[in-house]
Design a protein around this motif. Structure first.
Motif, PDB file in Angstrom:
ATOM      1  N   UNK A  78       0.857  -1.189   0.000  1.00 36.54           N
ATOM      2  CA  UNK A  78       0.000   0.000   0.000  1.00 36.54           C
ATOM      3  C   UNK A  78       0.886   1.230   0.000  1.00 36.54           C
ATOM      4  N   UNK A  79       0.651   2.130  -0.977  1.00 36.59           N
ATOM      5  CA  UNK A  79       1.433   3.357  -1.046  1.00 36.59           C
ATOM      6  C   UNK A  79       0.979   4.305   0.059  1.00 36.59           C
ATOM      7  N   UNK A  80       1.742   5.395   0.235  1.00 39.37           N
ATOM      8  CA  UNK A  80       1.411   6.365   1.289  1.00 39.37           C
ATOM      9  C   UNK A  80       0.031   6.985   1.079  1.00 39.37           C
ATOM     10  N   UNK A  81      -0.424   7.002  -0.188  1.00 40.02           N
ATOM     11  CA  UNK A  81      -1.754   7.548  -0.481  1.00 40.02           C
ATOM     12  C   UNK A  81      -2.857   6.510  -0.380  1.00 40.02           C
ATOM     13  N   UNK A  82      -2.496   5.286   0.031  1.00 42.48           N
ATOM     14  CA  UNK A  82      -3.483   4.227   0.185  1.00 42.48           C
ATOM     15  C   UNK A  82      -3.715   3.394  -1.064  1.00 42.48           C
ATOM     16  N   UNK A  83      -2.990   3.731  -2.153  1.00 44.63           N
ATOM     17  CA  UNK A  83      -3.143   2.974  -3.398  1.00 44.63           C
ATOM     18  C   UNK A  83      -2.428   1.635  -3.282  1.00 44.63           C
ATOM     19  N   UNK A  84      -3.047   0.585  -3.800  1.00 43.18           N
ATOM     20  CA  UNK A  84      -2.409  -0.731  -3.773  1.00 43.18           C
ATOM     21  C   UNK A  84      -1.495  -0.912  -4.979  1.00 43.18           C
ATOM     22  N   UNK A  85      -0.284  -1.422  -4.704  1.00 41.84           N
ATOM     23  CA  UNK A  85       0.699  -1.690  -5.757  1.00 41.84           C
ATOM     24  C   UNK A  85       1.067  -3.162  -5.689  1.00 41.84           C
ATOM     25  N   UNK A  86       0.799  -3.894  -6.754  1.00 39.95           N
ATOM     26  CA  UNK A  86       1.123  -5.320  -6.775  1.00 39.95           C
ATOM     27  C   UNK A  86       2.552  -5.502  -7.266  1.00 39.95           C
ATOM     28  N   UNK A  87       3.420  -6.004  -6.374  1.00 37.18           N
ATOM     29  CA  UNK A  87       4.830  -6.202  -6.707  1.00 37.18           C
ATOM     30  C   UNK A  87       5.063  -7.562  -7.346  1.00 37.18           C
ATOM     31  N   UNK A  88       4.384  -8.592  -6.839  1.00 34.11           N
ATOM     32  CA  UNK A  88       4.547  -9.958  -7.345  1.00 34.11           C
ATOM     33  C   UNK A  88       3.184 -10.579  -7.583  1.00 34.11           C
ATOM     34  N   UNK A  89       3.086 -11.396  -8.634  1.00 38.08           N
ATOM     35  CA  UNK A  89       1.818 -12.067  -8.899  1.00 38.08           C
ATOM     36  C   UNK A  89       2.049 -13.517  -9.322  1.00 38.08           C
ATOM     37  N   UNK A  90       1.423 -14.423  -8.614  1.00 33.86           N
ATOM     38  CA  UNK A  90       1.404 -15.856  -8.946  1.00 33.86           C
ATOM     39  C   UNK A  90       2.799 -16.427  -9.229  1.00 33.86           C
ATOM     40  N   UNK A  91       3.677 -16.302  -8.233  1.00 35.56           N
ATOM     41  CA  UNK A  91       5.029 -16.861  -8.352  1.00 35.56           C
ATOM     42  C   UNK A  91       5.013 -18.321  -7.920  1.00 35.56           C
ATOM     43  N   UNK A  92       5.392 -19.205  -8.830  1.00 36.91           N
ATOM     44  CA  UNK A  92       5.477 -20.637  -8.546  1.00 36.91           C
ATOM     45  C   UNK A  92       6.852 -21.139  -8.981  1.00 36.91           C
ATOM     46  N   UNK A  93       7.561 -21.764  -8.053  1.00 38.79           N
ATOM     47  CA  UNK A  93       8.923 -22.211  -8.361  1.00 38.79           C
ATOM     48  C   UNK A  93       9.363 -23.272  -7.370  1.00 38.79           C
ATOM     49  N   UNK A  94       9.966 -24.332  -7.871  1.00 41.64           N
ATOM     50  CA  UNK A  94      10.643 -25.321  -7.041  1.00 41.64           C
ATOM     51  C   UNK A  94      12.143 -25.143  -7.222  1.00 41.64           C
ATOM     52  N   UNK A  95      12.852 -24.951  -6.113  1.00 43.54           N
ATOM     53  CA  UNK A  95      14.307 -24.812  -6.124  1.00 43.54           C
ATOM     54  C   UNK A  95      14.908 -26.100  -5.569  1.00 43.54           C
ATOM     55  N   UNK A  96      15.803 -26.711  -6.338  1.00 45.25           N
ATOM     56  CA  UNK A  96      16.398 -27.976  -5.929  1.00 45.25           C
ATOM     57  C   UNK A  96      17.623 -27.750  -5.042  1.00 45.25           C
ATOM     58  N   UNK A  97      17.883 -28.689  -4.184  1.00 48.78           N
ATOM     59  CA  UNK A  97      19.040 -28.626  -3.288  1.00 48.78           C
ATOM     60  C   UNK A  97      20.328 -28.533  -4.108  1.00 48.78           C
ATOM     61  N   UNK A  98      21.214 -27.625  -3.694  1.00 49.66           N
ATOM     62  CA  UNK A  98      22.526 -27.380  -4.314  1.00 49.66           C
ATOM     63  C   UNK A  98      22.423 -26.731  -5.695  1.00 49.66           C
ATOM     64  N   UNK A  99      21.250 -26.251  -6.054  1.00 50.51           N
ATOM     65  CA  UNK A  99      21.065 -25.602  -7.355  1.00 50.51           C
ATOM     66  C   UNK A  99      21.486 -24.139  -7.267  1.00 50.51           C
ATOM     67  N   UNK A 100      22.050 -23.629  -8.382  1.00 51.14           N
ATOM     68  CA  UNK A 100      22.396 -22.211  -8.492  1.00 51.14           C
ATOM     69  C   UNK A 100      21.406 -21.592  -9.468  1.00 51.14           C
ATOM     70  N   UNK A 101      20.536 -20.728  -8.934  1.00 54.04           N
ATOM     71  CA  UNK A 101      19.515 -20.058  -9.746  1.00 54.04           C
ATOM     72  C   UNK A 101      19.753 -18.556  -9.731  1.00 54.04           C
ATOM     73  N   UNK A 102      19.747 -17.951 -10.907  1.00 53.64           N
ATOM     74  CA  UNK A 102      19.784 -16.489 -10.994  1.00 53.64           C
ATOM     75  C   UNK A 102      18.398 -15.977 -11.362  1.00 53.64           C
ATOM     76  N   UNK A 103      18.093 -14.777 -10.879  1.00 54.09           N
ATOM     77  CA  UNK A 103      16.815 -14.119 -11.166  1.00 54.09           C
ATOM     78  C   UNK A 103      17.117 -12.794 -11.842  1.00 54.09           C
ATOM     79  N   UNK A 104      16.610 -12.618 -13.067  1.00 59.36           N
ATOM     80  CA  UNK A 104      16.827 -11.374 -13.798  1.00 59.36           C
ATOM     81  C   UNK A 104      15.475 -10.790 -14.204  1.00 59.36           C
ATOM     82  N   UNK A 105      15.502  -9.507 -14.562  1.00 57.52           N
ATOM     83  CA  UNK A 105      14.280  -8.825 -14.972  1.00 57.52           C
ATOM     84  C   UNK A 105      14.480  -7.334 -14.862  1.00 57.52           C
ATOM     85  N   UNK A 106      13.564  -6.538 -15.422  1.00 57.93           N
ATOM     86  CA  UNK A 106      13.701  -5.082 -15.378  1.00 57.93           C
ATOM     87  C   UNK A 106      13.611  -4.546 -13.953  1.00 57.93           C
ATOM     88  N   UNK A 107      14.134  -3.361 -13.740  1.00 61.26           N
ATOM     89  CA  UNK A 107      14.064  -2.718 -12.417  1.00 61.26           C
ATOM     90  C   UNK A 107      12.606  -2.605 -11.986  1.00 61.26           C
TER      91      UNK A 107
END
Length: 247
Positions: A16-45
């Motif tokens: 929620x912003x200071x003006x009370x507006x809702x801002x959705x940062x993440x939506x429907x994130x689904x991921x399985x991370x395996x043990x000893x795996x090296x995962x990078x996450x990229x994307x725009x700012x």
């Protein structure tokens, strides 16, 4: 056979912003991370990369969805973009600090610090203060500090973002060497496409806000990797594909 270290199921994050507006940062994130795996996450700012890492580190909470861990919160290490070392403490005192705070200064963990310092190329600098170290060396101290209590999972939020290109390349090699020795599960946020391709088993490509997983790219390059792999056609193909997905 792979073991799931982290299962992320339908995670959403709304601020929620200071003006009370809702801002959705993440939506429907689904991921399985395996043990000893090296995962990078990229994307725009602003796509929620750091938000996701903060949720995984228990520094923030999801608005909905769930995260299932194979390990406990005590076994998660976090490396920030800035080394955030305590300037009045020496290298050794900085890497000891989490053990003291968590009351985990066991003989085994203390003995392991010497191995980690040597592995990170910091032997002989134990009594140095942060102001006496280069930016790359300070980040190595930060990585050793995060590994000091032997976490199962290492979360890294653009840890090389403030470094020059040459130091950044060297730190990538150092990180892979440490990962190869410790086999920790690593989630690594970066803005660098080539860095993600060089380091990772898989690269998660996120969309502009609200952040969602656009695509997951498997990086099938042989390990251990040295910097000369960046000169190969295979590496160039992965970099090109990641650029295309990012648009």
């Amino acid at each position: 056979m792979s073991t799931t270290a982290i299962r992320i199921e339908d995670v959403n994050k709304i601020y929620k912003s200071s003006g009370g507006r809702e801002v959705q940062a993440l939506t429907h994130i689904n991921l399985d991370v395996q043990k000893s795996e090296f995962i990078s996450i990229i994307g725009p700012s602003g796509c929620g990369k750091s938000t996701l890492l903060r949720i995984l580190a228990n520094l923030d909470t999801p608005s909905s969805g769930s995260i299932q861990w194979e390990t406990s919160a005590d076994h998660i290490g976090f490396v920030f973009q800035d080394a955030t070392l305590l300037p009045w403490k020496t290298v050794y005192q900085n890497v000891m600090f989490p053990l003291e705070v968590k009351k985990m200064a066991t003989k085994e963990n203390i003995a392991n610090l010497d191995k980690l310092l040597e592995l990170a190329g910091l032997k002989g600098f134990e009594k140095a203060y942060p102001r006496e170290l280069s930016g790359g060396m300070r980040q190595r101290v930060s990585i050793v500090r995060a590994l000091s209590y032997n976490p199962d999972v290492l979360l890294m939020d653009e840890p090389f973002g403030a470094l020059d290109a040459l130091t950044r390349d060297k730190m990538g090699i150092e990180l892979l060497r440490i990962w190869n020795e410790t086999k920790k599960t690593i989630l690594f946020v970066t803005h660098s496409i080539s860095e993600a391709a060089f380091l990772s088993d898989r690269v998660i490509v996120m969309s502009p806000r609200p952040g969602k997983i656009d695509e997951i790219i498997d990086i099938d390059l042989p390990r251990p990797r040295e910097v000369d792999v960046k000169e190969t056609a295979e590496f160039g193909s992965y970099v090109k594909k990641l650029r295309e997905v990012l648009g």
